[in-house]
Design an enzyme around this catalytic site. Structure first.
Site, PDB file in Angstrom:
ATOM      1  N   TYR A 204       0.866  -1.258  -0.183  1.00 54.37           N
ATOM      2  CA  TYR A 204       0.225  -0.100  -0.133  1.00 54.37           C
ATOM      3  C   TYR A 204       0.765   1.233   0.204  1.00 54.37           C
ATOM      4  CZ  TYR A 204      -3.176   3.626   1.440  1.00 54.37           C
ATOM      5  OH  TYR A 204      -3.835   4.825   1.578  1.00 54.37           O
TER       6      TYR A 204
ATOM      7  N   LYS B 222       1.483   4.387  -2.963  1.00 53.71           N
ATOM      8  CA  LYS B 222       1.169   5.651  -2.479  1.00 53.71           C
ATOM      9  C   LYS B 222       2.456   6.431  -2.787  1.00 53.71           C
ATOM     10  CE  LYS B 222      -3.377   6.067  -1.898  1.00 53.71           C
ATOM     11  NZ  LYS B 222      -4.068   6.890  -2.695  1.00 53.71           N
TER      12      LYS B 222
END
Length: 251
Positions: A151, A155
């Site tokens: 994750y 990002k």
């Protein structure tokens, strides 16, 4: 002239709050998401304030993105503002215990989805020498935390793409901004924990998390600055949060 904004991930959280605020400030809306019932309900709610068109598609699939954008009626084809908000987190596992399906979902949604939608919209902005792109990142794109691996990587990619967009589109007078929120109380944790609502609730207990409306207010502020002003990179924490891993739950 009244502006038109396209918002991905508009059915909940930051996307929905941004749509509601934009509508009451006389910005026409193209609302995008996967859940048609929620899109229709939001369209009905906001059409009393402004013109609203809805598009049902999944940003992870380029053909769906292209077909949806190409289907826009003439009065919505001129897009002034793109809010790349759609994204997801799946699981919270160490790298060695990671689920490959979760990895694919995060990379496809957070990275490739942002690229697919941007690719569909940017050419018209280049042609007009005008436009504003707001990419919704995360503090996970600034600071890696335990079990956040893929994750966070997705990002970090959003952060890099934002910088790359700004450089490449500078000659075309297009503004590009990234907003990186800390803990925001949305469906985020319900999705991450795959519907375990009790576990999701604990993420936001003991302190006041950011609310979707807080981020929507910042997005509106950013896009309404005079055109010579570009707020290019903005990190937003709740007061109780000091970093990706430090939260004062006794605040």
């Amino acid at each position: 002239m009244q502006q038109t904004a396209l918002i991905t991930g508009a059915t909940s959280g930051i996307g929905k709050a941004t749509a509601q605020l934009f509508a009451t400030n006389n910005i026409n809306l193209i609302l995008c998401g996967r859940r048609i019932e929620k899109l229709q309900k939001l369209q009905q709610e906001l059409s009393k304030f402004t013109k609203v068109h809805i598009l049902q598609f999944d940003v992870r699939y380029n053909e769906e993105v292209q077909n949806a954008i190409n289907s826009l009626p003439d009065e919505f084809k001129h897009i002034d503002i793109l809010i790349n908000n759609a994204g997801n987190a799946h699981g919270l596992n160490s790298i060695q215990n990671g689920n490959i399906d979760d990895w694919d979902a995060m990379i496809d949604g957070n990275v490739k989805g942002l690229l697919y939608v941007s690719k569909a919209i940017i050419p018209q902005m280049v042609e007009r020498n005008n436009g504003f792109i707001v990419n919704i990142g995360s503090i996970a794109g600034k600071d890696v935390y335990p079990n956040g691996n893929v994750y966070c990587a997705s990002k970090f990619a959003v952060n890099a793409l934002n910088k790359g967009m700004r450089i490449d589109l500078n000659q075309h007078n297009i503004r590009v901004c990234a907003i990186h929120p800390g803990l925001v109380e949305t469906e985020f944790s319900d999705v991450r924990f795959k519907g375990d609502s009790e576990r999701a609730k604990t993420v936001y207990q003991g302190y006041k998390a950011l609310q979707p409306e807080d981020i929507a207010d910042i997005i509106h502020f950013v896009v309404t600055r005079p055109y010579h002003v570009n707020i290019e990179d903005l990190i937003v924490y709740p007061t109780a949060q000091a970093s990706a891993t430090i939260v004062n739950k006794n605040a």
